[in-house]
Scaffold this active site. Structure first.
Site, PDB file in Angstrom:
ATOM      1  N   ASP A  70     -17.441  29.198 -42.842  1.00 27.90           N
ATOM      2  CA  ASP A  70     -18.741  29.545 -42.203  1.00 27.90           C
ATOM      3  C   ASP A  70     -19.545  29.728 -43.465  1.00 27.90           C
ATOM      4  OD1 ASP A  70     -20.830  30.755 -40.560  1.00 27.90           O
ATOM      5  OD2 ASP A  70     -20.372  32.126 -41.899  1.00 27.90           O
TER       6      ASP A  70
ATOM      7  N   GLU B 219     -19.388  24.121 -42.836  1.00 28.36           N
ATOM      8  CA  GLU B 219     -20.700  24.564 -42.246  1.00 28.36           C
ATOM      9  C   GLU B 219     -21.726  24.298 -43.194  1.00 28.36           C
ATOM     10  OE1 GLU B 219     -23.144  27.632 -39.332  1.00 28.36           O
ATOM     11  OE2 GLU B 219     -22.398  28.129 -41.383  1.00 28.36           O
TER      12      GLU B 219
END
Length: 738
Positions: free
Chosen positions: A347, A402
């Site tokens: 993330d 990401e």
């Protein structure tokens, strides 16, 4: 300085030769102008790896810091005294004082007593520290593997729990990891909100009830969100407090192991959404305020503004700190070794890559945006080390970044000078669909622009495409289904009444948008839980603003299970999309050719693998005898048709018609061909439909040329039996575990 750009499949790069052999530069000559930047970060990586090997033995040994002997790390100047307290000693640490070594690391060894563990399994434990001002503070150990709170008290503080079950209570994995798929078809899921009831679901319930649905829809990978413990549920798992601890809301560590083992038994790989980009601001139950025994920086995080993420209200790691590297690398190894995860989705990688964290940055693709003083080389080196470690532990791991910036080299191997991820999320794709759905009427849709947006990625770096993820499903935003059909989803989805124009358009475009994204947007595909059937409600976690309600923090599976509702059509098409790739492996094919983007007719024609895709976005026009180009000559048949009855369409395309090709132009002279394709055939293309054609070889694959639609119908007709078959091993194992 020599040898360090190395992995299992590489050769040593001699740094003294100026790193002229950085493979990434030969792949993209445009990066040559930034050779000094690559030389610098490769040298930094090489230095860090050599230091670790010199002082710790190897990267693998360095990453085994979470053995959970009763140990704590602290700066010698910050703490004057340290104790272990807990249920085992009546919360009196006077008899269990810790000692500090020359590196500022506090530790203690507590021997077993008469064959019994010194600290009982599942008992509460904390560390008590005395500051130089004489004040004592209690903290949950940074490396704790389980943390719980009193469910009877509102906003109760978390307790660290010593989790070390005896062999009889420890979950034993029964199934091996499934083989790495040629291309991941990822089902992004949040266990807590996966129940149809407004409550927090458990790992075991998810395993028994939701995993069969995922497998039945032909996904091969599950991506689990919010696994790491986070004290604020509404953070969606992104404000992590305890990095080694399984979120206790959904069960115990053994329950999560059960889930992963069940996924493996169904042939599903499991990825974890890992958050190493930042950490919760919380002091009492998080890392904030801990120190780690380094003289240059006395915290896990940078000091001052650099250590605070203004947009996320969280702390930013100091990736140059030796003990931070140990902590984060050990964290990755913990989840791989202890829980058998098959990889990670990292993330917030954009935030890690740049000192500005990507805040208020509109990346244009100019290389100067990626390689400058704005680049956080400390974080880049950490991610290179992390990917090196992950793939050395598990060569078949899948690791996804990401990143919205699109940094070149992000998804190239470390030994080439890349950062080492396997895939990058194609984050610009959902933004394009949002723009079209919000700001353009159907006549303004440009098939050329859509096609360019989906194919605009670095040829040598793989991407995971998605039309929408959890980001588009949260309160305040809109899913694609909601954008298309809005309030009519609550009144117009019954098959017992004629569909309104809004519903007809919504169902047709929902199928087209998701399928075009999958087929053209990347080398893998992702869907968030519930979006496959057009879940009508957004996600709203219980919070003060909604009266702590869980009403919108669930998934209404009954909608797709109700036979007279149109949600079943979207779900069936999702199943067919995945089945098509399972059968023809088009996502893994490097052959991707867009032969036509017809702006007048609003038709996109392209080839992926040996399949030919025809997307007609026109709201009204049907094209009979529409000519499409192709590579290979022969006979083509329908492999998938969004207009089929089984998917809620009127069934205008015949599936038993053979389409024979005609040669085009002069062989070997592309400019004389039709749309630069050497062959062509003609098709019927109704409005708002997508149809896929596969080449059928006489006597070879005619029997297996049955369309995905037909196969899905067979699956639908025996869905109960299929689910029962999938559930049988789960129920058997569950009973034996109990």
């Amino acid at each position: 300085m020599s040898a360090v750009l190395i992995d299992d499949h590489s050769t040593v790069v001699n740094m003294e030769e100026g790193t002229e052999n950085i493979g990434l530069l030969s792949l993209d000559p445009g990066l040559e102008a930034y050779k000094d930047h690559f030389r610098y970060r490769v040298r930094r990586y090489a230095d860090q790896k050599k230091l670790i090997e010199k002082h710790e033995g190897s990267l693998g040994e360095f990453s085994q810091g979470n053995t959970m002997e009763i140990e704590m790390q602290g700066n010698c100047f910050a703490y004057m005294e340290a104790q272990v307290i807990g249920d085992f000693n009546g919360w009196d640490g006077s008899g269990h004082k810790m000692v500090k070594n020359e590196f500022g690391v506090w530790s203690i060894t507590i021997p077993d007593f008469s064959g019994n563990p010194a600290i009982p399994h599942n008992s509460r434990v904390k560390f008590r520290f005395k500051h130089s001002n004489g004040v004592w503070v209690d903290r949950i150990p940074a490396w704790i593997t389980y943390a719980t709170q009193d469910p009877t008290r509102f906003a109760a503080p978390y307790d660290g729990v010593y989790w070390d079950p005896p062999p009889s209570e420890r979950y034993q994995f029964k199934h091996p990891r499934p083989p790495k798929p040629a291309a991941p078809r990822i089902y992004e899921a949040h266990v807590g909100m996966s129940s149809s009831e407004p409550r927090i679901n458990t790992y075991r319930e998810f395993a028994d009830d939701i995993l069969p649905r995922i497998r039945a829809n032909n996904y091969n990978t599950v991506q689990l969100m919010a696994v790491m413990e986070h004290s604020y549920y509404a953070s969606f798992g992104y404000h992590v407090t305890n990095f080694f601890a399984v979120s206790s809301r959904s069960g115990t560590p053994e329950d999560l192991k059960y889930l992963i083992d069940k996924a493996h038994s169904l042939g599903l790989q499991v990825l974890m959404d890992v958050v190493h980009s930042h950490a919760s601001n919380n002091i009492t139950d998080g890392l904030n305020g801990f120190d780690v025994g380094q003289s240059s920086q006395d915290s896990y995080f940078h000091t001052g503004d650099r250590g605070y993420h203004k947009l996320w209200d969280s702390r930013v790691f100091n990736y140059a700190n030796w003990e931070v590297l140990r902590f984060l690398l050990s964290n990755l190894r913990w989840w791989l070794d202890e829980f058998k995860f098959d990889g990670f989705r990292f993330d917030g990688v954009t935030s890690m890559l740049y000192h500005h964290h990507g805040i208020n940055m509109g990346f244009t693709g100019n290389y100067s945006e990626y390689f400058s003083e704005s680049t956080d080389v400390d974080a880049v080196v950490y991610m290179m080390l992390a990917n090196n470690l992950i793939h050395s532990i598990l060569p078949d791991a899948t690791v996804i970044a990401e990143d919205v910036s699109g940094m070149p080299g992000l998804s190239r191997p470390v030994f080439e000078g890349g950062i080492g991820f396997d895939y990058r999320l194609a984050m610009a794709v959902p933004d394009k669909w949002i723009d079209y759905l919000k700001n353009k009427n159907d006549e303004e849709w440009s098939v050329g622009d859509i096609s360019w947006s989906l194919t605009n990625r670095r040829y040598t770096e793989k991407c995971i495409a998605y039309a929408e993820s959890h980001d588009q499903a949260i309160v305040g935003d809109k899913t694609i289904a909601f954008s298309l059909m809005d309030k009519e989803m609550y009144s117009g989805m019954s098959c017992l009444t004629k569909a309104s124009p809004v519903i007809e358009r919504g169902i047709a475009l929902h199928k087209m948008i998701h399928f075009l994204t999958m087929a053209l947007g990347g080398e893998g595909y992702l869907n968030f839980m519930g979006n496959e059937f057009g879940h009508p409600d957004w996600i709203d976690f219980p919070r003060e603003g909604n009266g702590w309600s869980s009403d919108k923090c669930r998934r209404q599976w009954d909608l797709v299970d109700t036979d007279h509702l149109r949600f079943k059509f979207l779900n069936a098409f999702d199943r067919a999309m995945n089945l098509l790739d399972e059968k023809f492996k088009f996502l893994a094919s490097a052959k991707q050719i867009v032969s036509s983007t017809d702006e007048v007719r609003k038709v996109i024609v392209f080839e992926r693998g040996d399949l030919v895709f025809v997307f007609n976005f026109h709201p009204e026009n049907t094209y009979e005898g529409y000519k499409v180009g192709c590579d290979l000559p022969g006979k083509y048949r329908v492999a998938l048709d969004s207009d089929a009855w089984e998917f809620g369409g009127p069934g205008r395309v015949s599936h038993d018609v053979d389409h024979f090709t005609t040669p085009e132009g002069v062989p070997g002279v592309p400019e004389t061909n039709f749309n630069n394709r050497p062959n062509s055939f003609k098709v019927l293309s109704p409005p708002r439909t997508c149809v896929v054609y596969n080449r059928v070889e006489e006597g070879v694959n005619e029997d297996s040329s049955k369309s995905a639609a037909a196969q899905v119908v067979e699956t639908e007709n025996s869905k109960d039996e299929l689910v029962k078959k999938l559930l049988v091993p789960l129920l058997d194992d569950h009973q034996s575990d109990d």
